[in-house]
Design a protein around this motif. Sequence first.
Motif, PDB file in Angstrom:
ATOM      1  N   ASN A  71     -15.875 -10.737  -1.255  1.00 25.43           N
ATOM      2  CA  ASN A  71     -16.254  -9.517  -1.969  1.00 25.43           C
ATOM      3  C   ASN A  71     -16.158  -8.284  -1.080  1.00 25.43           C
ATOM      4  OD1 ASN A  71     -16.788 -11.143  -4.160  1.00 25.43           O
ATOM      5  ND2 ASN A  71     -19.002 -11.172  -3.862  1.00 25.43           N
ATOM      6  N   VAL A  72     -16.662  -8.412   0.160  1.00 27.44           N
ATOM      7  CA  VAL A  72     -16.612  -7.279   1.091  1.00 27.44           C
ATOM      8  C   VAL A  72     -15.162  -6.906   1.401  1.00 27.44           C
ATOM      9  CG1 VAL A  72     -17.140  -6.548   3.455  1.00 27.44           C
ATOM     10  CG2 VAL A  72     -18.868  -7.736   2.101  1.00 27.44           C
ATOM     11  N   SER A  73     -14.326  -7.911   1.649  1.00 30.21           N
ATOM     12  CA  SER A  73     -12.920  -7.647   1.978  1.00 30.21           C
ATOM     13  C   SER A  73     -12.197  -6.994   0.813  1.00 30.21           C
ATOM     14  CB  SER A  73     -12.223  -8.955   2.363  1.00 30.21           C
ATOM     15  OG  SER A  73     -12.859  -9.574   3.465  1.00 30.21           O
ATOM     16  N   ILE A  74     -12.377  -7.530  -0.376  1.00 29.08           N
ATOM     17  CA  ILE A  74     -11.680  -6.988  -1.551  1.00 29.08           C
ATOM     18  C   ILE A  74     -12.180  -5.584  -1.869  1.00 29.08           C
ATOM     19  CG2 ILE A  74     -11.382  -7.281  -4.047  1.00 29.08           C
ATOM     20  CD1 ILE A  74     -11.349 -10.311  -3.543  1.00 29.08           C
ATOM     21  N   MET A  75     -13.491  -5.346  -1.763  1.00 24.06           N
ATOM     22  CA  MET A  75     -14.010  -4.013  -2.025  1.00 24.06           C
ATOM     23  C   MET A  75     -13.547  -3.011  -0.974  1.00 24.06           C
ATOM     24  SD  MET A  75     -15.448  -3.958  -4.854  1.00 24.06           S
ATOM     25  CE  MET A  75     -16.000  -2.262  -4.655  1.00 24.06           C
ATOM     26  N   GLY A  76     -13.446  -3.453   0.285  1.00 22.91           N
ATOM     27  CA  GLY A  76     -12.927  -2.570   1.322  1.00 22.91           C
ATOM     28  C   GLY A  76     -11.490  -2.171   1.060  1.00 22.91           C
ATOM     29  N   MET A  77     -10.670  -3.148   0.686  1.00 20.51           N
ATOM     30  CA  MET A  77      -9.278  -2.844   0.371  1.00 20.51           C
ATOM     31  C   MET A  77      -9.157  -2.037  -0.926  1.00 20.51           C
ATOM     32  SD  MET A  77      -7.566  -3.880   2.880  1.00 20.51           S
ATOM     33  CE  MET A  77      -9.034  -3.409   3.804  1.00 20.51           C
ATOM     34  N   PHE A  78     -10.051  -2.286  -1.879  1.00 28.80           N
ATOM     35  CA  PHE A  78     -10.087  -1.489  -3.105  1.00 28.80           C
ATOM     36  C   PHE A  78     -10.283  -0.013  -2.768  1.00 28.80           C
ATOM     37  CE2 PHE A  78     -12.774   0.713  -6.164  1.00 28.80           C
ATOM     38  CZ  PHE A  78     -12.078   0.571  -7.347  1.00 28.80           C
ATOM     39  N   THR A  79     -11.234   0.261  -1.878  1.00 28.27           N
ATOM     40  CA  THR A  79     -11.501   1.649  -1.481  1.00 28.27           C
ATOM     41  C   THR A  79     -10.306   2.263  -0.779  1.00 28.27           C
ATOM     42  OG1 THR A  79     -13.850   1.103  -1.231  1.00 28.27           O
ATOM     43  CG2 THR A  79     -13.076   3.121  -0.186  1.00 28.27           C
ATOM     44  N   MET A  80      -9.720   1.511   0.163  1.00 35.64           N
ATOM     45  CA  MET A  80      -8.570   2.036   0.900  1.00 35.64           C
ATOM     46  C   MET A  80      -7.370   2.245  -0.019  1.00 35.64           C
ATOM     47  SD  MET A  80      -6.845   0.579   4.408  1.00 35.64           S
ATOM     48  CE  MET A  80      -8.303   1.034   5.335  1.00 35.64           C
ATOM     49  N   TYR A  81      -7.140   1.308  -0.907  1.00 37.65           N
ATOM     50  CA  TYR A  81      -6.031   1.440  -1.851  1.00 37.65           C
ATOM     51  C   TYR A  81      -6.194   2.684  -2.722  1.00 37.65           C
ATOM     52  CZ  TYR A  81      -4.247  -3.299  -0.943  1.00 37.65           C
ATOM     53  OH  TYR A  81      -3.694  -4.426  -0.372  1.00 37.65           O
ATOM     54  N   PHE A  82      -7.403   2.888  -3.247  1.00 36.52           N
ATOM     55  CA  PHE A  82      -7.604   4.006  -4.165  1.00 36.52           C
ATOM     56  C   PHE A  82      -7.431   5.348  -3.455  1.00 36.52           C
ATOM     57  CE2 PHE A  82     -10.430   7.121  -6.254  1.00 36.52           C
ATOM     58  CZ  PHE A  82      -9.763   7.212  -7.466  1.00 36.52           C
ATOM     59  N   PHE A  83      -8.026   5.499  -2.262  1.00 40.48           N
ATOM     60  CA  PHE A  83      -7.907   6.771  -1.554  1.00 40.48           C
ATOM     61  C   PHE A  83      -6.474   7.036  -1.108  1.00 40.48           C
ATOM     62  CE2 PHE A  83     -12.578   6.449  -1.009  1.00 40.48           C
ATOM     63  CZ  PHE A  83     -12.907   7.724  -1.434  1.00 40.48           C
ATOM     64  N   THR A  84      -5.771   5.997  -0.670  1.00 40.81           N
ATOM     65  CA  THR A  84      -4.363   6.172  -0.312  1.00 40.81           C
ATOM     66  C   THR A  84      -3.557   6.619  -1.516  1.00 40.81           C
ATOM     67  OG1 THR A  84      -4.511   4.466   1.399  1.00 40.81           O
ATOM     68  CG2 THR A  84      -2.320   5.031   0.620  1.00 40.81           C
ATOM     69  N   ALA A  85      -3.780   5.962  -2.655  1.00 38.07           N
ATOM     70  CA  ALA A  85      -3.021   6.292  -3.858  1.00 38.07           C
ATOM     71  C   ALA A  85      -3.308   7.707  -4.332  1.00 38.07           C
ATOM     72  CB  ALA A  85      -3.349   5.281  -4.963  1.00 38.07           C
ATOM     73  N   ILE A  86      -4.578   8.099  -4.401  1.00 41.79           N
ATOM     74  CA  ILE A  86      -4.904   9.390  -5.006  1.00 41.79           C
ATOM     75  C   ILE A  86      -4.507  10.564  -4.107  1.00 41.79           C
ATOM     76  CG2 ILE A  86      -7.298   9.496  -4.149  1.00 41.79           C
ATOM     77  CD1 ILE A  86      -8.017  10.689  -6.915  1.00 41.79           C
ATOM     78  N   PHE A  87      -4.707  10.443  -2.793  1.00 39.34           N
ATOM     79  CA  PHE A  87      -4.336  11.556  -1.919  1.00 39.34           C
ATOM     80  C   PHE A  87      -2.819  11.655  -1.761  1.00 39.34           C
ATOM     81  CE2 PHE A  87      -8.817  11.352  -0.686  1.00 39.34           C
ATOM     82  CZ  PHE A  87      -9.127  12.700  -0.629  1.00 39.34           C
ATOM     83  N   ILE A 103       0.819  -1.201   0.000  1.00 42.21           N
ATOM     84  CA  ILE A 103       0.000   0.000   0.000  1.00 42.21           C
ATOM     85  C   ILE A 103       0.857   1.257   0.000  1.00 42.21           C
ATOM     86  CG2 ILE A 103      -0.190   0.121   2.514  1.00 42.21           C
ATOM     87  CD1 ILE A 103      -3.070   1.043   2.173  1.00 42.21           C
ATOM     88  N   LEU A 104       2.077   1.159   0.521  1.00 47.39           N
ATOM     89  CA  LEU A 104       2.972   2.318   0.569  1.00 47.39           C
ATOM     90  C   LEU A 104       3.480   2.703  -0.810  1.00 47.39           C
ATOM     91  CD1 LEU A 104       5.075   1.325   3.726  1.00 47.39           C
ATOM     92  CD2 LEU A 104       3.057   2.809   3.620  1.00 47.39           C
ATOM     93  N   GLY A 105       3.354   1.808  -1.796  1.00 54.03           N
ATOM     94  CA  GLY A 105       3.853   2.105  -3.136  1.00 54.03           C
ATOM     95  C   GLY A 105       2.772   2.435  -4.143  1.00 54.03           C
ATOM     96  N   LEU A 106       1.505   2.510  -3.715  1.00 49.11           N
ATOM     97  CA  LEU A 106       0.420   2.728  -4.665  1.00 49.11           C
ATOM     98  C   LEU A 106       0.400   4.147  -5.217  1.00 49.11           C
ATOM     99  CD1 LEU A 106      -2.480   0.711  -3.002  1.00 49.11           C
ATOM    100  CD2 LEU A 106      -0.985   0.035  -4.880  1.00 49.11           C
ATOM    101  N   SER A 107       0.767   5.136  -4.403  1.00 49.71           N
ATOM    102  CA  SER A 107       0.826   6.512  -4.908  1.00 49.71           C
ATOM    103  C   SER A 107       1.881   6.644  -6.003  1.00 49.71           C
ATOM    104  CB  SER A 107       1.129   7.484  -3.765  1.00 49.71           C
ATOM    105  OG  SER A 107       0.093   7.467  -2.807  1.00 49.71           O
ATOM    106  N   TYR A 108       2.992   5.951  -5.809  1.00 47.86           N
ATOM    107  CA  TYR A 108       4.038   5.937  -6.834  1.00 47.86           C
ATOM    108  C   TYR A 108       3.528   5.280  -8.109  1.00 47.86           C
ATOM    109  CZ  TYR A 108       8.457   4.662  -9.088  1.00 47.86           C
ATOM    110  OH  TYR A 108       9.485   4.497  -9.991  1.00 47.86           O
ATOM    111  N   ALA A 109       2.750   4.201  -7.960  1.00 43.83           N
ATOM    112  CA  ALA A 109       2.172   3.554  -9.134  1.00 43.83           C
ATOM    113  C   ALA A 109       1.230   4.497  -9.865  1.00 43.83           C
ATOM    114  CB  ALA A 109       1.445   2.276  -8.714  1.00 43.83           C
TER     115      ALA A 109
END
Length: 484
Positions: free
Chosen positions: A303-319, A67-73
Amino acid sequence: MELQKLSNGNHHDIGVPVEEGAPSEEERFLQHKDKGLKRPQFTDFEGKTSFGMSVFNLSNAIMGSGILGLSYAMSNTGIVLFLILLTFIACLSCYSVHLLLRSAGVVGIRAYEQLGFRAFGHPGKILAAVIITLHNIGAMSSYLFIVKYELPLVIQAFLGQTSSSEQWFMNGNYLIIIVTACIILPLAMMKHLGYLGYTSGFSLSCMVFFLSAVIYKRFNIACPLEVFGNYSLNADIPEDTCIAKFFTINQETAYTIPILAFAFVCHPEVLPIYTELSNRVLHCVGYSRVLSPTRRRMQNIGNVSIMGMFTMYFFTAIFGYLTFYENTEAELLHTYNKVDPLDTLILCVRLAVLVAVTLTVPVVLFPIRRALLQLLFPGKPFHWLRHISIAVCLLFAVNLLVILVPNIRDIFGITGATTAPTLIFILPGLFYIRIIPTDQEPMNCRSKIQAACFTALGFMFMTMSLTFIGLDWMSGEKRNLGGH
C-alpha cells in the motif's frame, strides 16, 4: 539475550515464521490431515530486509519508464478523468496484492510459481514462470533500450558536440555492454533482493529529482511555446492552447487505461520481497516480542509503495501537462528538447533517468531467476554458481536482443498487452478462487465473486490492449502504450 531466547524457543520451521504464541498463517488457514507434513522450505529466506528497504525495492519495481508518458496520457484524458483512472488502477493494484498475499498465506507459500502449482498443477507452475520471465525480460530490454539511445545523446551534449561522433564511446551498443558489465551484473549477483534496497532508494531519489525538475520547468517555460530552432509553435495558435482541460475524449483516450495499468506492474516482485521481509521486535514493558513478516505487514508495504508511486505519477503527469498542454509528446523529455536541447538541467534529468532505469534492471532480474530456479531446480539449495550463471545468461540474452533487434516495439506491445493484465488481474484472481478452500469461502461468497470479476476485468484489459495493437498495425500508426 531476550531476542535470542525467543528465537531459540521458536521451534517452527524458518520458512514459515510465526508470531510467538500465535498460530501461523498456514495453521490458521490450512487444515493439516498429516501432522508430520513438512512445511515448505524457502532456500533464499533469511528474513534480513527491513520494512523501509522492502518499500524501496517494491517502489523501484513499480517505477518504470512509463512515467515519461503520463503527461501525454493526461493530455488525452483531461486532469479529472486522468485522476479518476489513476486512482482506480492504484486501488485495483492494491487489491491484487491482497489476493496474492491471501492465497500465499493459506498454503504457506511465497513463490508465484508455487502458487500456480497449487492452483493448477504443473501447467500452472510453468505458465506463471513463463509469464514472469517474458514480462520481466521485456521490462529489462526496455530499460536497456533507453540506455542505448539516450546515453550517447547525453554524452554528446556534455562534450558540447552538435553532431554524432564515430568514436566508440558514442556507440549505444558498446555502452549497454559496459553498463551491464560494470553496474548491472555486480548488483544482480547479490544473494538477496533486500540488499538492493540501497540502490533502489538511490534510483527513486533520481526520479524525485526528475519530478522536481518537471515542477520547476512548469514555472519557467512560457505558454505558447517558443521552440528552439528555425520554427515556432506560435503561428496560428488556437485560443484554448494554454487552457487546461478537465475532461477530454479523443482517439487516444482509450490508450490511457493500458498505460496506467502497465505503470503499476510489480506483482512478480511482491512474493520475493515478502519472503525476505525480516522479523520485527516489539519492545513492551517488561518483555520483548518477535513479530514475523505477516501478511498485514507485507500488505502495508504494498500500500505504501503503490500510494507513493501514485503521488509521484500524478504530480509528474499534471506538471508536465500544465507545461506543454496539447503539445505534450509521448516521451516527456523529448518535449523539453524541442524547447532547448542544450538545457543543462534537462541534461542532468536525462542522466538521472538513465541511472534510475539502470538500477532497476537488477530488481527486475531477481523474479526471473527465481522463476527459472523453480522450474529447472525445484527444491535445490542455494548455490553460487547456479545463482551467478543464470544472471549472466539472462543479461547476455537481453543485451543480444537489444543490440541485434533494431525495433522490437511490437514484441514489447504483444508481451506487455498479455503479460501485464495476466500478472495484475488474471492470475491473482484465479489463484484466490482455486486455492482458498470452499469450506471457508464458498464459490458464491462475496470475496470469490469479486475475485472472479477481477479476473474478468483482466481479460477485458488484455482484449482491449491487443485490439489497440491490431488497429495500429492495420493503420500503420505506432502509438505509445507506455509500460515498464
